[in-house]
Design a protein around this motif. Structure first.
Motif: not given
Length: 220
Positions: A164-188
């Motif tokens: 998942f990523v967190v985006i700054d709405v004003r300028d579209g920058r990615r402020l944070f991203d994280y992955s557990d590198l498990d392609d068989l799993q996803g979450s909101s």
């Protein structure tokens, strides 16, 4: 208790901010709005397309649904429908240069809408005309889930991968991203009611919680 036939598997659901109405989309072309206080179906619309994410505006004026319209051949065309949230009357429709519109979300102020397409874009749209305000890059091949923080300054986006990523709405920058590198799993990814943290389901059955700083940057 009441029930209705959705005409197919439910692909998305959105509860109104006051908890009184429930918007549902059936994958094979049906949109339904339930009045939970009266336990009855307020309106239903038939729409011959593949339905994905849906959303209700904070004030209840609008209902939006992301779709994929069938075309000649195997490809589909991404589109979006905007209905009157009270009557179910179709107000506007938009198409995009993509195959699907995976997710939609209204800003907390209710004056704009963002649509996540399969082309990997987050398209910010005005209301009620659905004119493009700006376009921001989405994670991976497209975001399947979107959520704003209460202030509307941050947007959490989750693709169909383990990230998942967190985006700054004003300028579209990615402020944070994280992955557990498990392609068989996803979450909101979801913000807390006060906007001070964001949580995401991890592949080991736990829920990770990250703090959000006051300057709109996320930290672990």
């Amino acid at each position: 208790m009441s029930s209705t036939e959705t005409g197919g598997s439910v692909s998305s659901a959105c509860l109104s901010s006051d908890g009184t109405r429930l918007l549902l989309t059936a994958y094979q072309g049906r949109v339904l709005l339930w009045d939970l206080e009266r336990s009855w179906l307020a309106w239903r619309q038939e729409d011959p397309a593949y339905h994905y994410g849906c959303a209700l505006s904070p004030d209840g004026r609008f209902a939006a649904v992301g779709l994929a319209e069938e075309r000649d051949g195997a490809a589909t065309r991404a589109s979006l429908r905007l209905w009157d949230g009270r009557s179910g009357r179709l107000l506007e429709a938009r198409t995009f240069d993509a195959q699907r519109t995976w997710a939609v979300a209204f800003t907390p102020t209710g004056d704009a809408l963002v649509a996540a397409t399969s082309s990997g874009e987050l398209v910010f749209l005005s209301l009620p005309g659905l004119e493009t305000v700006r376009v921001v890059e989405a994670p991976a091949s497209g975001a399947l889930q979107l959520e704003f923080n209460p202030e509307g300054s941050l947007l959490a986006a989750s693709p169909d991968t383990s990230a998942f990523v967190v985006i700054d709405v004003r300028d579209g920058r990615r402020l944070f991203d994280y992955s557990d590198l498990d392609d068989l799993q996803g979450s909101s990814a979801n913000f807390s009611p006060d906007g001070r943290s964001v949580c995401w389901g991890m592949d080991d059955g736990k829920v990770g919680i990250w703090g959000v700083t006051l300057n709109r940057r996320s930290q672990s």
